[in-house]
Design an enzyme around this catalytic site. Structure first.
Site: not given
Ligand code: GAL
Length: 828
Positions: A183, A252
């Protein structure tokens, strides 16, 4: 002889090469999809972080992921866990990354390796080792020779480890994708021109490692080629890769959310999560990963933050202990099966969309052999009745219907047929009452009164700069000489500390003055308490406590930790306020606490002669105290928890292994919870949250592998704030009640998760209503006694499956044509 050796060696090499080639998998991509051995794929993946469970749990978690319809397991790699001191590595036990990847391989799944090595992940310091920060001229995540050298060193180390074990798909292994950075696109603008140069360097460095499978960069629009950019978020249907030759990938999909101390329990409905997935594939997605599929536990001090709880359950499809989180797991599984059955049209078909009005869109994927369709209703309030290809479909608000052959709804994201499992503590076994011994934390006398530490500095220091994060605790101590003429003297004097400590405890002249904890994310605050000072030398001792280091944001690594000052003594004389700034005085520092430094929690410490534990006058609500008790492990295989209700804040060990920080006295705020949770409309981490006004975390996971099944077990607590250990109990967690609200023409499957179904509490086929626990029959019911039908099929069995149909439950004359449902509640 020499000749013979040579021949054997070359034969061996030829065999290896042939074998490797025969098994190697070619992973590539085009604008439409990730392709494996030339076939475009729909890939369903889920995050499981190996150190957030124990290695004995891995096979079960991975097999449940496979059973849930996943093709791949994704994990980050945790740099600070693997390289706790520079060039000293740890890949043992639950950090055995190779074993984890091989377990995935053994289950026949692919793996996605997100090396980072910055990972965020609510992991301490985002995965960076604190020693790295403390190297000279260090700056993270930008053009900085020291940082780049260390990042390259660790990344190369991991890549080489994987290569040596032939774990990349190009070598016949399971790893189909790898990730570099994480990110960075979210923060790149804060780094100016160097940000762009850094991300280009990351890409080149990764590329030079020649892993034979594609690299991805999440949240990185215009990722330097050949890196593939990907999306993160609760929804990615609107996402379009900025590079037209990149396929649409989602690294994600947040299945729920993490929790902070003082925060509520997050909850994302199965309906909304399924909706986000179906929308993603309706709009051309190819790869989708659940973050998290199993969240697990932040054992030890790995929780990041600040203020991330020990539980990292995440409301993921597998709960913290590895149980199916139903209906989420099952509702997604059904969707996965259908999506896989549509793989060819979704990845090779021509795409056309039909606007059906009112935010309802049908998408048709057509190949010569087969067409597959989605009808998506993105309207958050209005259900839709639409006519599509000559048939009527009822598509509830905020839902997607899946029509694998474009002529019949096989699934709708809002119609859940999977059971809801209510996980409870086991009520059968009465937990044993623990016999505690205790001892005070010694630091107090020496430190608080004499102020003797390990190092001395002029002025205040940043906590992580001096501790290397070896401990949560750092004492700041100084002496202040006040003679009679000092202008500060007044009847009303106070100590004022400007602090970034997550918790601050203050002592003046050996007396406890009070504490302050961070609330509502106010990490930068002023502590002020009235104090009694004396003529002559006054001793000040401030204990700064950290609860997980920052893991996100531009330059997060240099955010302040500890007591950054100013520290002042303040005298109030009528209207006048006189301040004495003591920040620049000479301060003594002591890292950690005596009991930690002497490993009072280790099983070996028991016999140490200076470390007497007492059974006398067991204190409750005494700060800085150690408690210890022996206990028997609960029998069976069900997951074990320890209920720490009654305790304040501290850390807990089982047979010498830390199961994390605890803080049951920290309640979440009273407001922001509602009884009703409407899955419709955009999800956010506060939506549908529950457990308002309750301890943020009362139950703590005790992995079975930390326990001696038959022998003695020891629990040790370090209580920082003061609490009463008399209520501490070990329990197991089991499925207590199961409910289902299945729709006609579907199957319902009921299971108590390894325990037999004991009774049917309610069953009605027709138009029943209500919530699990208070179901009520409606105005029409099937002719047969539904409870009896369910009892015959299910009671005494581990699981049972029934058709939800009039054939099974009798026809329902007075229901008319409206769709019927089966509501059932069973006891386990
Ligand atoms: C994203 C990040 C993850 C985790 C998630 C929230 O921004 O890439 O590692 O932190 O947010 O759980």
């Amino acid at each position: 002889m020499k000749m013979k050796q040579f021949n054997l060696l070359s034969l061996f090499l030829i065999l290896i090469t042939c074998f490797g080639q025969a098994n190697s998998t070619i992973v590539s991509h085009d604008e439409r999809a990730i392709t494996i051995d030339g076939q475009r794929r729909i890939l369903l993946s889920g995050s499981i972080h190996y150190p957030r469970s124990t290695s004995d749990m891995w096979p079960d978690l991975i097999s449940k992921a496979k059973d849930g319809g996943l093709d791949a397991i994704e994990t980050y790699v945790f740099w600070n866990a693997h390289e706790p001191s520079r060039r000293q590595y740890d890949f043992s036990g639950n950090l055995d990354l190779v074993r984890f990847i091989k377990t995935i391989q053994g289950a026949g799944l692919y793996s996605v390796l997100r090396i980072g090595p910055y990972v965020c992940a609510e992991w301490n310091y985002g995965g960076f080792p604190v020693w790295l920060h403390n190297m000279p001229n260090m700056k993270f995540r930008t053009i900085n020779p020291g940082f780049m050298n260390e990042m390259q060193n660790f990344t190369t180390k991991i890549v080489n480890m994987m290569k040596e074990e032939n774990l990349f798909a190009s070598q016949g292994g399971p790893i189909i994708l790898a990730q570099i950075e994480n990110e960075y696109g979210n923060v790149i603008s804060s780094y100016g021109a160097e940000g762009k140069a850094y991300i280009d360097w990351c890409a080149n460095m990764a590329n030079s490692l020649d892993i034979g499978v594609p690299w991805i960069m999440c949240q990185q629009p215009h990722a330097p080629q050949p890196m593939i950019e990907t999306c993160n978020g609760f929804y990615c249907d609107q996402y379009k890769p900025s590079n037209p030759s990149s396929p649409k990938m989602w690294t994600e999909n947040w299945t729920g959310w993490f929790k902070n101390w003082g925060g509520k329990h997050p909850y994302r409905t199965a309906e909304d999560l399924a909706y986000s997935v179906a929308r993603f594939f309706q709009t051309g997605g190819t790869f989708q990963n659940y973050y998290m599929y199993h969240g697990g536990t932040n054992f030890g001090r790995v929780a990041g933050g600040p203020y991330i709880t020990t539980s990292y359950d995440y409301d993921a499809p597998l709960d913290e202990y590895g149980n199916l989180n139903q209906p989420k797991w099952g509702h997604l599984k059904q969707l996965h099966t259908l999506l896989k059955s549509m793989e060819k049209p979704l990845t090779y078909g021509n795409i056309s969309t039909v606007d059906l009005g009112n935010s309802v869109t049908a998408t048709v994927y057509t190949t010569n052999e087969k067409s597959s369709c989605f009808i998506g209703n993105v309207n958050a309030t209005a259900d839709a009745l639409v006519n599509f290809k000559g048939k009527d479909y009822n598509v509830p608000a905020w839902s997607v219907s899946v029509l694998p052959d474009c002529d019949k709804e096989a699934y709708n994201t809002a119609r859940v047929n999977t059971q809801t499992s209510i996980i409870t503590e086991d009520s059968c076994a009465e937990p044993e009452k623990l016999k505690w011994t205790w001892r005070p934390e010694f630091t107090t006398q020496k430190t608080i009164l004499k102020g003797s530490g390990d190092l001395i500095a002029e002025g205040l220091v940043d906590q992580k700069d001096v501790t290397d994060d070896a401990s949560d605790y750092l004492w700041y101590m100084t002496r202040v000489h006040l003679d009679k003429k000092d202008p500060i003297w007044s009847r009303n004097m106070s100590l004022r500390v400007h602090s970034n400590a997550h918790v601050l405890h203050a002592y003046v002249n050996g007396k406890y003055v009070g504490n302050q904890i961070v609330r509502d994310n106010k990490f930068d605050y002023r502590f002020e308490k009235k104090v009694n000072l004396v003529h002559g030398t006054n001793h000040l001792a401030l204990l700064s406590v950290s609860v997980g280091l920052q893991n996100y944001g531009p330059f997060f690594e240099s955010g302040p930790t500890g007591i950054n000052g100013p520290v002042k003594l303040v005298g109030y004389k009528g209207e006048e306020t006189i301040e004495k700034d003591i920040s620049k005085h000479q301060w003594d520092y002591k890292i950690g606490l005596h009991g930690f430094n002497h490993k009072l929690f280790s099983i070996k410490s028991a016999g140490h002669r200076h470390l007497k534990w007492s059974t006398e006058k067991l204190p409750a609500d005494r700060m800085l105290s150690w408690y210890k008790a022996n206990f028997k492990a609960p029998l069976g295989k069900d997951p074990v928890i320890v209920d720490l209700n009654g305790l304040g804040k501290g850390e807990v060990w089982i047979n010498g292994q830390s199961i994390g920080r605890y803080w049951p006295s920290f309640n979440s705020s009273d407001d922001g919870c509602t009884d009703e949770c409407d899955y419709r409309g955009e999800y956010g981490s506060d939506k549908c949250a529950f457990m308002c006004g309750k301890p943020t975390q009362r139950w703590y996971h005790v992995p079975r592998s930390f326990l001696n099944e038959n022998g003695h077990n020891t629990i040790t607590l370090f209580e920082e704030m003061g609490g009463d250990p008399s209520m501490v109990k070990f329990k197991t967690v089991v499925t207590g009640t199961v409910c289902a609200r299945a729709h006609e023409h579907n199957k319902v499957e009921l299971s108590c998760n390894n325990r037999p179904i004991s009774a049917v509490k309610f069953a009605s086929f027709g138009n029943p209503s209500g919530k699990c626990g208070s179901f009520a029959a409606g105005t029409c019911q099937g002719a047969k006694d539904a409870a009896k039908v369910v009892a015959e099929e299910c009671v005494g069995k581990l699981n049972c499956t029934m058709n939800v149909s009039s054939h099974k439950f009798g026809s329902t004359l007075d229901c008319g044509d409206s769709p019927k449902r089966l509501f059932v509640e069973i006891e386990c």
